[in-house]
Design an enzyme around this catalytic site. Structure first.
Site, mmCIF file in Angstrom:
data_model
loop_
_atom_site.group_PDB
_atom_site.id
_atom_site.type_symbol
_atom_site.label_atom_id
_atom_site.label_comp_id
_atom_site.label_asym_id
_atom_site.label_seq_id
_atom_site.Cartn_x
_atom_site.Cartn_y
_atom_site.Cartn_z
ATOM 1 N N LYS A 29 -5.407 -12.822 -11.902
ATOM 2 C CA LYS A 29 -4.290 -12.760 -10.944
ATOM 3 C C LYS A 29 -4.067 -14.136 -10.285
ATOM 4 O O LYS A 29 -2.918 -14.550 -10.064
ATOM 5 C CB LYS A 29 -4.559 -11.688 -9.882
ATOM 6 N N GLU B 285 3.100 -18.718 -11.644
ATOM 7 C CA GLU B 285 4.247 -18.320 -10.793
ATOM 8 C C GLU B 285 4.748 -19.531 -9.981
ATOM 9 O O GLU B 285 5.947 -19.815 -9.946
ATOM 10 C CB GLU B 285 3.777 -17.193 -9.868
ATOM 11 N N TYR B 286 3.819 -20.263 -9.364
ATOM 12 C CA TYR B 286 4.201 -21.447 -8.578
ATOM 13 C C TYR B 286 4.930 -22.447 -9.469
ATOM 14 O O TYR B 286 5.931 -23.046 -9.066
ATOM 15 C CB TYR B 286 2.955 -22.140 -8.011
ATOM 16 N N ASN C 182 -4.813 3.863 7.398
ATOM 17 C CA ASN C 182 -4.538 2.532 7.943
ATOM 18 C C ASN C 182 -5.326 2.380 9.238
ATOM 19 O O ASN C 182 -5.523 3.350 9.973
ATOM 20 C CB ASN C 182 -3.036 2.369 8.218
ATOM 21 N N SER D 229 0.395 -7.224 -9.371
ATOM 22 C CA SER D 229 1.564 -8.087 -9.233
ATOM 23 C C SER D 229 2.857 -7.312 -9.387
ATOM 24 O O SER D 229 2.930 -6.339 -10.136
ATOM 25 C CB SER D 229 1.539 -9.198 -10.288
ATOM 26 N N GLY E 277 0.830 -1.211 0.000
ATOM 27 C CA GLY E 277 0.000 0.000 0.000
ATOM 28 C C GLY E 277 0.859 1.254 0.000
ATOM 29 O O GLY E 277 0.603 2.205 -0.761
ATOM 30 N N HIS F 82 -2.250 -16.163 -12.764
ATOM 31 C CA HIS F 82 -0.880 -15.638 -12.792
ATOM 32 C C HIS F 82 -0.068 -16.320 -11.680
ATOM 33 O O HIS F 82 1.048 -16.781 -11.877
ATOM 34 C CB HIS F 82 -0.908 -14.114 -12.595
ATOM 35 N N ASN F 83 -0.661 -16.386 -10.505
ATOM 36 C CA ASN F 83 0.056 -16.977 -9.372
ATOM 37 C C ASN F 83 0.248 -18.481 -9.540
ATOM 38 O O ASN F 83 1.274 -19.020 -9.136
ATOM 39 C CB ASN F 83 -0.672 -16.677 -8.056
HETATM 40 C C1 6PG Z 1 2.760 -11.090 -7.078
HETATM 41 C C2 6PG Z 1 2.768 -12.282 -6.135
HETATM 42 C C3 6PG Z 1 2.112 -11.988 -4.829
HETATM 43 C C4 6PG Z 1 1.925 -13.217 -3.960
HETATM 44 C C5 6PG Z 1 3.178 -13.717 -3.367
HETATM 45 C C6 6PG Z 1 3.010 -14.762 -2.287
HETATM 46 O O1 6PG Z 1 2.258 -11.284 -8.171
HETATM 47 O O2 6PG Z 1 3.267 -10.023 -6.723
HETATM 48 O O3 6PG Z 1 2.064 -13.328 -6.740
HETATM 49 O O4 6PG Z 1 0.869 -11.412 -5.079
HETATM 50 O O5 6PG Z 1 1.097 -12.890 -2.931
HETATM 51 O O6 6PG Z 1 4.019 -14.179 -4.371
HETATM 52 O O7 6PG Z 1 2.392 -15.920 -2.702
HETATM 53 P P1 6PG Z 1 2.552 -17.272 -1.871
HETATM 54 O O8 6PG Z 1 2.676 -16.904 -0.429
HETATM 55 O O9 6PG Z 1 1.304 -18.063 -2.123
HETATM 56 O O10 6PG Z 1 3.792 -17.919 -2.373
#
Ligand code: 6PG
Length: 472
Positions: free
Chosen positions: A185, A192-193, A35, A131, A17, A188-189
Protein backbone atom coordinates in the site's frame (compact mmCIF):
# COMPACT_ATOMS: atom_id res chain seq x y z
CA UNK A 1 -23.63 -19.93 20.65
CA UNK A 2 -22.60 -17.68 17.81
CA UNK A 3 -26.13 -17.46 16.50
CA UNK A 4 -27.21 -13.91 15.73
CA UNK A 5 -23.74 -12.63 16.35
CA UNK A 6 -21.86 -10.41 13.92
CA UNK A 7 -19.48 -11.72 11.28
CA UNK A 8 -17.02 -8.87 11.61
CA UNK A 9 -16.50 -5.57 13.42
CA UNK A 10 -15.33 -2.26 12.06
CA UNK A 11 -13.68 0.03 14.59
CA UNK A 12 -13.44 3.71 13.66
CA UNK A 13 -16.46 5.50 12.28
CA UNK A 14 -14.77 8.13 10.13
CA UNK A 15 -15.97 8.04 6.56
CA UNK A 16 -13.77 5.10 5.44
CA UNK A 17 -14.91 2.93 8.36
CA UNK A 18 -18.57 3.80 7.82
CA UNK A 19 -18.43 3.06 4.12
CA UNK A 20 -16.57 -0.20 4.56
CA UNK A 21 -19.11 -1.37 7.14
CA UNK A 22 -21.97 -0.50 4.77
CA UNK A 23 -20.21 -2.28 1.91
CA UNK A 24 -19.72 -5.46 3.99
CA UNK A 25 -23.32 -5.40 5.14
CA UNK A 26 -24.55 -5.02 1.59
CA UNK A 27 -22.76 -8.29 0.77
CA UNK A 28 -24.80 -10.14 3.39
CA UNK A 29 -22.57 -9.94 6.46
CA UNK A 30 -23.65 -8.79 9.90
CA UNK A 31 -21.33 -6.00 11.01
CA UNK A 32 -20.69 -4.59 14.46
CA UNK A 33 -19.39 -1.06 14.62
CA UNK A 34 -17.60 0.89 17.30
CA UNK A 35 -16.11 4.34 17.68
CA UNK A 36 -14.21 5.86 20.59
CA UNK A 37 -16.71 8.72 20.69
CA UNK A 38 -20.03 6.93 20.91
CA UNK A 39 -22.09 9.80 19.41
CA UNK A 40 -20.53 9.00 16.05
CA UNK A 41 -21.58 5.36 16.27
CA UNK A 42 -25.06 6.34 17.35
CA UNK A 43 -25.50 8.80 14.52
CA UNK A 44 -24.24 6.25 12.02
CA UNK A 45 -26.60 3.48 13.14
CA UNK A 46 -29.53 5.87 13.26
CA UNK A 47 -28.87 7.44 9.90
CA UNK A 48 -26.79 5.71 7.22
CA UNK A 49 -27.01 2.25 8.80
CA UNK A 50 -30.69 2.45 9.68
CA UNK A 51 -32.60 -0.79 9.04
CA UNK A 52 -29.41 -2.58 8.11
CA UNK A 53 -27.66 -5.54 9.69
CA UNK A 54 -25.28 -3.19 11.44
CA UNK A 55 -25.01 -3.28 15.21
CA UNK A 56 -23.78 -0.23 17.09
CA UNK A 57 -21.67 -1.10 20.12
CA UNK A 58 -20.69 1.39 22.80
CA UNK A 59 -17.87 -0.18 24.75
CA UNK A 60 -15.10 -2.60 23.90
CA UNK A 61 -16.57 -5.52 25.83
CA UNK A 62 -19.91 -5.12 24.08
CA UNK A 63 -18.10 -4.97 20.76
CA UNK A 64 -16.08 -8.12 21.40
CA UNK A 65 -19.07 -10.02 22.82
CA UNK A 66 -21.11 -9.23 19.74
CA UNK A 67 -18.83 -11.21 17.44
CA UNK A 68 -18.71 -14.79 16.21
CA UNK A 69 -15.48 -16.59 17.05
CA UNK A 70 -12.77 -16.40 15.96
CA UNK A 71 -13.50 -12.72 16.20
CA UNK A 72 -12.62 -10.57 13.22
CA UNK A 73 -12.05 -6.91 14.02
CA UNK A 74 -11.09 -4.44 11.34
CA UNK A 75 -9.50 -1.21 12.51
CA UNK A 76 -10.20 1.83 10.36
CA UNK A 77 -8.55 4.34 12.67
CA UNK A 78 -5.85 6.92 12.03
CA UNK A 79 -2.39 5.41 11.49
CA UNK A 80 0.09 5.72 14.36
CA UNK A 81 -0.72 5.82 18.07
CA UNK A 82 -4.49 5.34 17.68
CA UNK A 83 -3.86 1.84 16.26
CA UNK A 84 -1.76 0.87 19.29
CA UNK A 85 -4.39 2.44 21.53
CA UNK A 86 -7.25 0.34 20.14
CA UNK A 87 -5.16 -2.84 20.20
CA UNK A 88 -4.35 -2.22 23.85
CA UNK A 89 -8.01 -1.75 24.68
CA UNK A 90 -9.07 -4.85 22.76
CA UNK A 91 -6.47 -7.26 24.12
CA UNK A 92 -7.98 -7.99 27.57
CA UNK A 93 -11.21 -9.16 25.89
CA UNK A 94 -9.81 -11.18 23.00
CA UNK A 95 -9.15 -14.91 22.93
CA UNK A 96 -6.46 -17.00 21.31
CA UNK A 97 -6.90 -17.07 17.53
CA UNK A 98 -8.99 -13.92 17.25
CA UNK A 99 -8.09 -11.69 14.33
CA UNK A 100 -7.24 -7.99 14.12
CA UNK A 101 -7.07 -6.39 10.68
CA UNK A 102 -5.45 -2.97 10.52
CA UNK A 103 -6.98 -1.32 7.45
CA UNK A 104 -5.26 2.07 7.85
CA UNK A 105 -2.19 3.51 6.15
CA UNK A 106 0.14 2.22 8.86
CA UNK A 107 3.90 2.50 8.54
CA UNK A 108 5.16 -0.95 7.67
CA UNK A 109 7.70 -1.07 10.49
CA UNK A 110 4.86 -0.43 12.97
CA UNK A 111 3.00 -3.33 11.38
CA UNK A 112 5.99 -5.64 11.87
CA UNK A 113 6.23 -4.57 15.51
CA UNK A 114 2.50 -5.13 16.06
CA UNK A 115 2.58 -8.52 14.28
CA UNK A 116 5.34 -9.70 16.55
CA UNK A 117 3.68 -8.38 19.69
CA UNK A 118 0.27 -9.82 18.84
CA UNK A 119 1.63 -13.21 17.86
CA UNK A 120 3.16 -13.45 21.35
CA UNK A 121 -0.38 -12.90 22.63
CA UNK A 122 -1.70 -15.55 20.18
CA UNK A 123 -3.76 -12.96 18.33
CA UNK A 124 -3.67 -13.16 14.56
CA UNK A 125 -2.89 -9.92 12.73
CA UNK A 126 -3.33 -8.72 9.16
CA UNK A 127 -1.74 -5.43 8.13
CA UNK A 128 -3.99 -4.46 5.28
CA UNK A 129 -3.82 -1.63 2.78
CA UNK A 130 -7.21 -0.38 1.64
CA UNK A 131 -7.32 1.92 -1.35
CA UNK A 132 -10.07 3.71 -3.15
CA UNK A 133 -11.07 6.54 -0.88
CA UNK A 134 -14.64 7.02 0.31
CA UNK A 135 -16.23 5.80 -2.90
CA UNK A 136 -14.05 2.69 -3.10
CA UNK A 137 -14.72 1.77 0.53
CA UNK A 138 -18.45 1.82 -0.19
CA UNK A 139 -18.55 0.27 -3.66
CA UNK A 140 -15.46 -1.92 -3.72
CA UNK A 141 -11.90 -0.98 -2.77
CA UNK A 142 -8.64 -2.67 -3.63
CA UNK A 143 -7.60 -4.56 -0.51
CA UNK A 144 -3.97 -5.45 0.20
CA UNK A 145 -3.67 -7.85 3.15
CA UNK A 146 -0.46 -9.29 4.54
CA UNK A 147 0.43 -11.12 7.73
CA UNK A 148 -0.99 -14.27 9.27
CA UNK A 149 -1.99 -16.60 6.43
CA UNK A 150 -4.49 -18.58 8.50
CA UNK A 151 -6.19 -15.33 9.47
CA UNK A 152 -6.51 -14.45 5.81
CA UNK A 153 -8.24 -17.74 5.13
CA UNK A 154 -10.79 -16.87 7.84
CA UNK A 155 -11.56 -13.39 6.47
CA UNK A 156 -11.10 -14.19 2.80
CA UNK A 157 -14.81 -14.60 2.09
CA UNK A 158 -15.67 -11.20 3.59
CA UNK A 159 -12.75 -9.39 1.95
CA UNK A 160 -13.40 -10.94 -1.46
CA UNK A 161 -17.07 -9.97 -1.28
CA UNK A 162 -16.15 -6.43 -0.21
CA UNK A 163 -13.40 -5.75 -2.77
CA UNK A 164 -13.81 -4.38 -6.29
CA UNK A 165 -14.09 -7.05 -8.99
CA UNK A 166 -12.53 -7.37 -12.43
CA UNK A 167 -12.65 -10.15 -15.04
CA UNK A 168 -9.54 -11.48 -13.29
CA UNK A 169 -11.26 -11.80 -9.91
CA UNK A 170 -11.71 -9.76 -6.74
CA UNK A 171 -9.16 -7.01 -6.10
CA UNK A 172 -7.77 -8.71 -3.02
CA UNK A 173 -5.32 -11.51 -2.41
CA UNK A 174 -3.07 -12.70 0.37
CA UNK A 175 0.13 -10.82 -0.40
CA UNK A 176 2.63 -12.34 1.99
CA UNK A 177 3.82 -12.46 5.59
CA UNK A 178 4.48 -9.66 8.08
CA UNK A 179 4.08 -6.10 6.80
CA UNK A 180 3.81 -7.02 3.11
CA UNK A 181 0.27 -5.63 2.82
CA UNK A 182 1.13 -2.24 4.24
CA UNK A 183 4.37 -2.16 2.24
CA UNK A 184 2.45 -2.75 -0.99
CA UNK A 185 0.00 0.00 0.00
CA UNK A 186 2.89 2.37 0.77
CA UNK A 187 4.36 1.81 -2.69
CA UNK A 188 0.89 2.15 -4.23
CA UNK A 189 0.81 5.60 -2.67
CA UNK A 190 4.30 6.42 -3.93
CA UNK A 191 3.08 5.65 -7.46
CA UNK A 192 -0.07 7.67 -6.71
CA UNK A 193 2.09 10.71 -5.83
CA UNK A 194 4.11 10.35 -9.05
CA UNK A 195 1.09 10.03 -11.35
CA UNK A 196 -0.62 12.99 -9.66
CA UNK A 197 2.50 15.10 -10.11
CA UNK A 198 2.92 14.09 -13.77
CA UNK A 199 -0.68 15.00 -14.55
CA UNK A 200 -0.26 18.28 -12.68
CA UNK A 201 2.92 19.15 -14.58
CA UNK A 202 1.04 18.45 -17.81
CA UNK A 203 -1.71 20.80 -16.66
CA UNK A 204 0.90 23.44 -15.83
CA UNK A 205 2.35 23.23 -19.35
CA UNK A 206 -1.12 23.40 -20.89
CA UNK A 207 -2.03 26.54 -18.98
CA UNK A 208 1.32 28.35 -19.01
CA UNK A 209 2.51 27.58 -22.52
CA UNK A 210 -0.74 27.16 -24.40
CA UNK A 211 -2.96 29.35 -22.23
CA UNK A 212 -5.70 26.72 -22.37
CA UNK A 213 -8.75 27.26 -20.23
CA UNK A 214 -9.61 24.64 -17.58
CA UNK A 215 -12.52 23.56 -19.77
CA UNK A 216 -10.22 23.03 -22.77
CA UNK A 217 -7.78 21.10 -20.61
CA UNK A 218 -10.62 19.01 -19.25
CA UNK A 219 -11.62 18.05 -22.78
CA UNK A 220 -8.06 17.04 -23.63
CA UNK A 221 -7.61 14.90 -20.53
CA UNK A 222 -10.95 13.29 -21.19
CA UNK A 223 -9.83 12.38 -24.69
CA UNK A 224 -6.45 11.12 -23.50
CA UNK A 225 -8.11 9.03 -20.86
CA UNK A 226 -9.54 6.77 -23.52
CA UNK A 227 -6.04 5.36 -23.67
CA UNK A 228 -5.10 5.55 -19.98
CA UNK A 229 -8.44 4.59 -18.46
CA UNK A 230 -6.92 6.01 -15.32
CA UNK A 231 -8.90 6.99 -12.27
CA UNK A 232 -6.53 9.86 -11.53
CA UNK A 233 -6.94 11.24 -15.05
CA UNK A 234 -10.69 10.82 -14.81
CA UNK A 235 -10.91 12.89 -11.64
CA UNK A 236 -8.56 15.43 -13.25
CA UNK A 237 -10.88 16.16 -16.15
CA UNK A 238 -13.83 16.33 -13.79
CA UNK A 239 -11.99 18.75 -11.49
CA UNK A 240 -10.97 20.97 -14.43
CA UNK A 241 -14.59 21.21 -15.48
CA UNK A 242 -15.81 22.14 -12.01
CA UNK A 243 -17.02 25.67 -11.27
CA UNK A 244 -16.67 27.17 -7.81
CA UNK A 245 -20.13 28.04 -6.51
CA UNK A 246 -18.95 31.07 -4.59
CA UNK A 247 -16.99 32.85 -7.31
CA UNK A 248 -18.27 31.29 -10.53
CA UNK A 249 -14.63 30.65 -11.48
CA UNK A 250 -13.15 27.25 -12.36
CA UNK A 251 -12.51 25.73 -8.96
CA UNK A 252 -8.93 24.80 -9.84
CA UNK A 253 -8.13 28.53 -10.14
CA UNK A 254 -9.47 29.19 -6.66
CA UNK A 255 -7.49 26.46 -4.88
CA UNK A 256 -4.14 27.43 -3.30
CA UNK A 257 -1.11 25.82 -4.98
CA UNK A 258 0.33 24.38 -1.80
CA UNK A 259 0.11 20.58 -1.49
CA UNK A 260 -0.14 18.56 1.70
CA UNK A 261 0.96 14.99 2.37
CA UNK A 262 0.50 12.44 5.12
CA UNK A 263 3.76 10.56 4.68
CA UNK A 264 3.28 7.41 2.61
CA UNK A 265 5.06 8.88 -0.43
CA UNK A 266 7.94 10.04 1.74
CA UNK A 267 8.19 6.59 3.37
CA UNK A 268 8.47 4.99 -0.09
CA UNK A 269 11.38 7.26 -0.94
CA UNK A 270 13.07 6.75 2.43
CA UNK A 271 12.82 3.01 2.16
CA UNK A 272 13.99 2.99 -1.45
CA UNK A 273 17.11 4.88 -0.34
CA UNK A 274 17.66 2.33 2.44
CA UNK A 275 17.37 -0.49 -0.09
CA UNK A 276 19.65 1.26 -2.60
CA UNK A 277 16.87 1.53 -5.15
CA UNK A 278 16.42 4.50 -7.40
CA UNK A 279 12.83 5.80 -7.69
CA UNK A 280 13.51 9.32 -8.98
CA UNK A 281 10.06 10.10 -10.37
CA UNK A 282 8.36 9.22 -7.09
CA UNK A 283 11.06 11.13 -5.24
CA UNK A 284 10.50 14.16 -7.48
CA UNK A 285 6.78 14.02 -6.77
CA UNK A 286 7.34 14.05 -3.02
CA UNK A 287 9.82 16.93 -3.34
CA UNK A 288 7.47 18.87 -5.59
CA UNK A 289 4.78 18.76 -2.90
CA UNK A 290 7.31 19.91 -0.31
CA UNK A 291 8.48 22.80 -2.49
CA UNK A 292 4.91 23.80 -3.27
CA UNK A 293 4.16 24.11 0.42
CA UNK A 294 6.57 27.04 0.94
CA UNK A 295 4.41 29.47 -0.97
CA UNK A 296 5.63 32.56 0.91
CA UNK A 297 9.26 31.86 0.01
CA UNK A 298 8.34 31.21 -3.60
CA UNK A 299 6.58 34.56 -3.80
CA UNK A 300 9.66 36.37 -2.44
CA UNK A 301 12.09 34.61 -4.75
CA UNK A 302 9.95 35.08 -7.83
CA UNK A 303 10.01 38.83 -7.21
CA UNK A 304 13.80 38.81 -7.53
CA UNK A 305 14.14 36.61 -10.61
CA UNK A 306 10.88 37.54 -12.33
CA UNK A 307 10.83 34.28 -14.24
CA UNK A 308 8.82 34.62 -17.40
CA UNK A 309 7.43 31.83 -19.51
CA UNK A 310 9.14 31.88 -22.88
CA UNK A 311 7.81 29.69 -25.60
CA UNK A 312 6.64 29.68 -29.14
CA UNK A 313 5.67 26.04 -29.19
CA UNK A 314 2.96 25.10 -31.63
CA UNK A 315 -0.29 23.36 -30.74
CA UNK A 316 0.92 20.04 -32.18
CA UNK A 317 3.33 19.89 -29.23
CA UNK A 318 0.30 18.88 -27.16
CA UNK A 319 0.49 15.48 -28.81
CA UNK A 320 4.09 15.05 -27.73
CA UNK A 321 2.87 15.97 -24.29
CA UNK A 322 0.26 13.25 -24.46
CA UNK A 323 2.91 10.65 -25.33
CA UNK A 324 5.30 12.01 -22.73
CA UNK A 325 2.67 11.73 -20.03
CA UNK A 326 1.88 8.18 -21.07
CA UNK A 327 5.46 6.92 -20.96
CA UNK A 328 6.37 8.85 -17.81
CA UNK A 329 3.35 7.25 -16.14
CA UNK A 330 4.67 3.83 -17.16
CA UNK A 331 7.96 4.84 -15.54
CA UNK A 332 6.16 5.75 -12.30
CA UNK A 333 4.70 2.23 -12.14
CA UNK A 334 8.08 0.79 -13.17
CA UNK A 335 9.85 2.43 -10.25
CA UNK A 336 7.20 1.22 -7.81
CA UNK A 337 7.31 -2.36 -9.07
CA UNK A 338 11.09 -2.37 -8.85
CA UNK A 339 10.95 -1.18 -5.26
CA UNK A 340 8.45 -3.93 -4.44
CA UNK A 341 10.62 -6.55 -6.11
CA UNK A 342 13.71 -5.62 -4.11
CA UNK A 343 11.80 -5.13 -0.84
CA UNK A 344 10.16 -8.50 -1.31
CA UNK A 345 13.56 -10.21 -1.43
CA UNK A 346 15.02 -8.14 1.35
CA UNK A 347 12.09 -8.48 3.79
CA UNK A 348 11.01 -12.02 2.82
CA UNK A 349 7.56 -10.99 1.56
CA UNK A 350 7.65 -13.37 -1.39
CA UNK A 351 5.38 -11.06 -3.37
CA UNK A 352 3.80 -12.16 -6.63
CA UNK A 353 4.09 -8.91 -8.60
CA UNK A 354 1.57 -10.00 -11.22
CA UNK A 355 -0.95 -10.47 -8.41
CA UNK A 356 -0.09 -7.04 -7.00
CA UNK A 357 -0.81 -5.51 -10.42
CA UNK A 358 -4.00 -7.56 -10.69
CA UNK A 359 -5.46 -6.32 -7.40
CA UNK A 360 -4.63 -2.74 -8.42
CA UNK A 361 -6.63 -3.09 -11.62
CA UNK A 362 -9.76 -1.75 -9.99
CA UNK A 363 -10.92 -0.15 -6.77
CA UNK A 364 -7.69 1.69 -5.99
CA UNK A 365 -6.51 5.21 -6.75
CA UNK A 366 -3.82 4.15 -9.27
CA UNK A 367 -6.12 1.89 -11.29
CA UNK A 368 -5.62 2.28 -15.03
CA UNK A 369 -5.39 0.32 -18.25
CA UNK A 370 -1.63 0.06 -17.74
CA UNK A 371 -2.01 -2.46 -14.95
CA UNK A 372 -3.11 -5.20 -17.33
CA UNK A 373 0.16 -5.24 -19.34
CA UNK A 374 2.09 -4.84 -16.07
CA UNK A 375 0.29 -7.88 -14.72
CA UNK A 376 1.07 -9.80 -17.90
CA UNK A 377 4.74 -8.80 -17.83
CA UNK A 378 5.27 -10.27 -14.36
CA UNK A 379 3.16 -13.30 -15.13
CA UNK A 380 5.33 -14.11 -18.14
CA UNK A 381 8.51 -13.46 -16.20
CA UNK A 382 8.23 -13.26 -12.40
CA UNK A 383 11.91 -12.27 -12.23
CA UNK A 384 11.71 -9.53 -14.84
CA UNK A 385 14.47 -7.11 -13.88
CA UNK A 386 12.65 -4.01 -15.07
CA UNK A 387 9.36 -3.25 -16.82
CA UNK A 388 11.29 -1.09 -19.30
CA UNK A 389 12.47 -4.23 -21.06
CA UNK A 390 9.24 -6.19 -20.85
CA UNK A 391 7.76 -7.27 -24.19
CA UNK A 392 4.55 -5.51 -23.20
CA UNK A 393 6.27 -2.12 -23.04
CA UNK A 394 9.37 -2.25 -25.25
CA UNK A 395 7.64 -0.69 -28.25
CA UNK A 396 6.02 1.96 -26.10
CA UNK A 397 9.43 2.99 -24.79
CA UNK A 398 10.94 3.00 -28.25
CA UNK A 399 8.15 5.14 -29.67
CA UNK A 400 7.39 7.51 -26.85
CA UNK A 401 10.73 8.25 -25.14
CA UNK A 402 11.68 10.65 -27.98
CA UNK A 403 8.46 12.53 -27.23
CA UNK A 404 9.28 12.67 -23.52
CA UNK A 405 12.74 13.96 -24.46
CA UNK A 406 11.20 16.64 -26.65
CA UNK A 407 8.85 17.73 -23.88
CA UNK A 408 11.58 17.88 -21.23
CA UNK A 409 14.00 19.85 -23.42
CA UNK A 410 11.44 22.32 -24.76
CA UNK A 411 9.72 22.93 -21.44
CA UNK A 412 13.02 23.46 -19.66
CA UNK A 413 13.74 26.22 -22.21
CA UNK A 414 10.37 27.73 -21.33
CA UNK A 415 11.33 28.08 -17.62
CA UNK A 416 8.67 25.75 -16.23
CA UNK A 417 9.58 23.30 -13.47
CA UNK A 418 8.80 19.71 -14.49
CA UNK A 419 10.63 17.65 -11.86
CA UNK A 420 8.69 14.44 -12.39
CA UNK A 421 8.95 14.50 -16.19
CA UNK A 422 12.69 15.29 -16.02
CA UNK A 423 13.31 12.59 -13.44
CA UNK A 424 11.40 10.00 -15.44
CA UNK A 425 13.57 10.74 -18.45
CA UNK A 426 16.76 10.65 -16.37
CA UNK A 427 15.67 7.30 -14.96
CA UNK A 428 15.27 5.91 -18.45
CA UNK A 429 18.52 7.47 -19.68
CA UNK A 430 20.45 6.26 -16.65
CA UNK A 431 19.14 2.72 -16.96
CA UNK A 432 19.83 2.55 -20.65
CA UNK A 433 23.39 3.92 -20.39
CA UNK A 434 26.08 1.31 -20.39
CA UNK A 435 28.54 4.05 -19.52
CA UNK A 436 27.99 6.43 -16.58
CA UNK A 437 30.46 8.86 -15.00
CA UNK A 438 30.68 6.90 -11.75
CA UNK A 439 34.28 5.96 -12.56
CA UNK A 440 35.19 9.57 -11.80
CA UNK A 441 33.19 9.48 -8.57
CA UNK A 442 35.10 6.39 -7.51
CA UNK A 443 38.38 8.14 -8.26
CA UNK A 444 37.30 11.21 -6.26
CA UNK A 445 36.28 9.03 -3.32
CA UNK A 446 39.58 7.25 -3.42
CA UNK A 447 41.48 10.55 -3.76
CA UNK A 448 40.10 12.22 -0.66
CA UNK A 449 39.17 9.24 1.45
CA UNK A 450 41.14 6.21 0.25
CA UNK A 451 37.81 4.48 -0.32
CA UNK A 452 39.31 2.28 -3.08
CA UNK A 453 37.91 1.43 -6.51
CA UNK A 454 37.48 -1.52 -8.85
CA UNK A 455 39.12 -1.63 -12.30
CA UNK A 456 37.69 -2.56 -15.67
CA UNK A 457 40.77 -4.57 -16.67
CA UNK A 458 41.30 -6.83 -13.67
CA UNK A 459 39.58 -8.22 -10.57
CA UNK A 460 40.21 -6.83 -7.12
CA UNK A 461 40.08 -3.68 -5.04
CA UNK A 462 42.58 -0.90 -5.74
CA UNK A 463 43.85 2.32 -4.24
CA UNK A 464 46.07 5.02 -5.73
CA UNK A 465 48.42 7.13 -3.60
CA UNK A 466 47.02 10.34 -5.09
CA UNK A 467 48.80 12.73 -2.76
CA UNK A 468 51.83 12.68 -0.57
CA UNK A 469 49.99 13.79 2.55
CA UNK A 470 53.16 13.90 4.67
CA UNK A 471 54.83 16.44 2.40
CA UNK A 472 51.96 18.87 1.83
C1 6PG B 1 -5.92 5.54 -1.28
C2 6PG B 1 -5.13 6.78 -0.89
C3 6PG B 1 -5.28 7.13 0.55
C4 6PG B 1 -4.34 8.23 1.01
C5 6PG B 1 -4.72 9.57 0.51
C6 6PG B 1 -3.99 10.72 1.15
O1 6PG B 1 -5.28 4.65 -1.80
O2 6PG B 1 -7.14 5.50 -1.08
O3 6PG B 1 -3.78 6.54 -1.14
O4 6PG B 1 -5.03 5.98 1.31
O5 6PG B 1 -4.37 8.28 2.36
O6 6PG B 1 -4.60 9.61 -0.87
O7 6PG B 1 -2.62 10.71 0.96
P1 6PG B 1 -1.76 12.05 1.13
O8 6PG B 1 -2.42 12.87 2.19
O9 6PG B 1 -0.39 11.60 1.55
O10 6PG B 1 -1.80 12.73 -0.18
Amino acid sequence: MDQGKSDIAVVGMAVMGQNLALNMESKGFIVSVYNRHSEKTQRFVEERARNKNILGTYNIKELVDSLKTPRKIMLMVKAGNPVDGVIKELLPYLEEGDIIIDGGNSYYKDTDRRSEYLSQKHIRFLGTGVSGGEYGALHGPSIMPGGDKSAYEEVKEILEATAAKTQDGPCVTYLGPKSSGHYVKMVHNGIEYAIMELISETYDIMRKVFKLSPKEMSNLFKEWNEEHQSYLMEITYKILDWVDEETGKPIVDVILDSAKQKGTGKWSVQDALDLNISIPTINAAVNARTLSSIKEERIKIEKIYKTTIESNLKEDFIYSLKNALFIATVIAYTEGMKLLQVASNEYGYNLDLSEVARIWEDGCIIRSALLKPIQKSFKNDPHLINLIISNEFKNEFQNRIPELRKVVSEIKKANIPIPAFSSALDYFDGLSSKELPANLIQAQRDYFGAHTYERRDKEGVFHTEWQDIHNI
